[in-house]
Design an enzyme around this catalytic site. Structure first.
Site, short mmCIF file in Angstrom:
data_model
loop_
_atom_site.label_atom_id
_atom_site.label_comp_id
_atom_site.label_asym_id
_atom_site.label_seq_id
_atom_site.Cartn_x
_atom_site.Cartn_y
_atom_site.Cartn_z
N LYS A 156 44.25 5.20 0.74
CA LYS A 156 43.32 6.34 0.70
C LYS A 156 43.88 7.48 -0.14
O LYS A 156 43.13 8.17 -0.83
CB LYS A 156 43.00 6.81 2.11
N LYS B 118 37.87 -5.40 1.41
CA LYS B 118 37.07 -5.27 2.63
C LYS B 118 35.88 -4.36 2.38
O LYS B 118 35.93 -3.44 1.55
CB LYS B 118 37.93 -4.75 3.78
N LYS C 6 33.46 2.07 4.10
CA LYS C 6 32.67 3.28 3.87
C LYS C 6 33.16 3.99 2.63
O LYS C 6 32.39 4.54 1.87
CB LYS C 6 32.84 4.26 5.05
P1 ATP Z 1 36.97 4.20 5.76
O1 ATP Z 1 36.87 3.34 4.53
O2 ATP Z 1 36.58 5.64 5.54
O3 ATP Z 1 38.27 4.04 6.51
P2 ATP Z 1 35.75 2.25 7.39
O4 ATP Z 1 34.67 1.53 6.68
O5 ATP Z 1 37.09 1.58 7.47
O6 ATP Z 1 35.85 3.68 6.73
P3 ATP Z 1 36.16 3.26 10.04
O7 ATP Z 1 35.34 4.27 10.78
O8 ATP Z 1 37.48 3.67 9.49
O9 ATP Z 1 35.28 2.65 8.86
O10 ATP Z 1 36.39 1.99 10.97
C1 ATP Z 1 35.73 1.75 12.20
C2 ATP Z 1 36.08 0.37 12.69
O11 ATP Z 1 35.51 -0.62 11.82
C3 ATP Z 1 37.59 0.07 12.69
O12 ATP Z 1 37.90 -0.64 13.87
C4 ATP Z 1 37.80 -0.81 11.50
O13 ATP Z 1 38.90 -1.68 11.65
C5 ATP Z 1 36.50 -1.58 11.46
N1 ATP Z 1 36.19 -2.05 10.11
C6 ATP Z 1 35.98 -1.28 9.02
N2 ATP Z 1 35.71 -2.04 7.95
C7 ATP Z 1 35.73 -3.33 8.38
C8 ATP Z 1 35.52 -4.60 7.73
N3 ATP Z 1 35.22 -4.68 6.44
N4 ATP Z 1 35.63 -5.72 8.48
C9 ATP Z 1 35.95 -5.67 9.79
N5 ATP Z 1 36.16 -4.51 10.45
C10 ATP Z 1 36.05 -3.35 9.77
MG MG Z 2 38.79 2.73 8.09
#
Ligand code: ATP
Ligand code: MG
Length: 332
Positions: A112, A195, A198
């Protein structure tokens, strides 16, 4: 009942499919068997710049989506992280127990920070894994249901819990990650090497649950696959197709083997068209339920107020024990 704790950031507005399949879906299941604490982690959200009005709206929106996904306030404790000041308070103590080098090894921070430009990354972004340590330890959680990307942070939590317990006496439960192999990592539909995220996915690669169902169907139909023609699960050589099969299997409850058999001899287009329908059937009621919770903001706010009260009771007790062990003079 064993305890679980997990959180989700109120950043982009809509949850994406990775959030749901990797984490939130497990949260819903675990409220049946566990004493479950789930939160919208607004303190984590401000590790990168947020517009205040958006943050507030997205916090409500995240809570509404969690309820729409099936969290039941009678069976779990749902709250907003900033409503429980103990998170920030215990995080300070944990910051002081963490080595600078140890924190520097967190890959989520490195990714990040690199994205932001190293000079622009905040100190908060650097220490956010340690805030996460505090989040988990405050509730004496036994298990932490998250996606694979969070495994390292749960490991850090274990290390710090053991360190604190070793130095000051048994205080914290040492938690385990709860990561389901099949859905631990949902991949970007345009780039199945990364992956779905967001912050890192392009719009076409990201399935937002609150998008127009039509747009979602279109994204599924244009997902990147490979130049082969066989519909078969092989994460290493066929990551795109395998990702689609994982999503299909989890949303329908059918096994991958069943799906491979059904699509034997069929083209990728057939798989994508059917999966697009499955997805639309899933997101359509999800969007409606989310909107219903948003429309009744009084009920939503009262659910969050009750959740915060329940969470604080647990968090305050853990914090006061930790403060005492550390040697802080009790306020009389
Ligand atoms: P950011 O990229 O800002 O970190 P994010 O997409 O990872 O956002 P978070 O709110 O950080 O979203 O994560 C919430 C939950 O979703 C966490 O438990 C994380 O491990 C899970 N998660 C996020 N992306 C994935 C993915 N691609 N596959 C499986 N689990 C995910
Ligand atoms: Mg995350």
């Amino acid at each position: 009942r064993p305890r679980v704790l997990s959180g989700i950031q109120p950043t982009a507005g809509s949850f994406h499919l990775g959030n749901y399949l990797g984490a939130v879906r497990q949260w819903v299941a675990l409220q049946e068997s566990h004493d479950a604490f789930y939160m919208v982690v607004d303190l984590h959200a401000i590790t990168v710049p947020q517009d205040p009005a958006d943050l507030r709206a997205n916090t409500r929106l995240a809570a509404a989506q969690l309820l729409a996904a099936g969290l039941d306030p009678d069976r779990c404790t749902l709250f907003v992280q900033s409503h429980v000041p103990e998170h920030a308070q215990l995080a300070w103590v944990m910051n002081c127990l963490t080595g600078f080098g140890e924190a520097s090894r967190m890959t989520q921070f490195k990714d990040k920070a690199a994205k932001q430009g190293a000079d622009r990354a905040s100190v908060g972004l650097f220490t956010y894994p340690i805030l996460q340590v505090a989040d988990i330890l405050l509730y004496q959680a036994n298990e932490v249901p998250v996606g694979e990307d969070q495994r390292q942070h749960v490991e850090l939590t274990r290390d710090l819990a053991e360190r604190f317990n070793g130095r000051f006496g048994a205080t914290f439960t040492v938690p385990k990650p709860y990561i389901l192999k099949e859905t631990a990592k949902i991949y970007d539909l345009q780039d199945p090497a990364i992956k779905m995220s967001k912050s890192a996915s392009t719009p076409k690669g990201l399935i937002n649950l609150l998008d127009e169902p039509k747009a979602t169907a279109k994204k599924v139909k244009s997902a990147v696959t490979d130049t082969d023609t066989v519909i078969r699960y092989d994460a290493e050589h066929k990551p795109g197709v395998s990702n689609l099969l994982t999503i299909y299997s989890t949303l329908t409850g059918r096994t991958i083997a069943e799906l491979e058999q059904e699509y034997e001899g069929k083209m990728y287009g057939a798989l994508k068209t059917d999966l697009a329908d499955v997805m639309v059937d899933f997101v359509t009621p999800f969007r409606e339920r989310t909107q219903q919770y948003l429309d009744d903001s009084e009920t939503l706010d009262s659910i969050l107020a009750k959740g915060a009260e329940k969470a604080r009771a647990v968090a305050a007790e853990t914090l006061s024990q930790a403060y005492e062990r550390v040697g802080f003079l009790p306020a009389k």
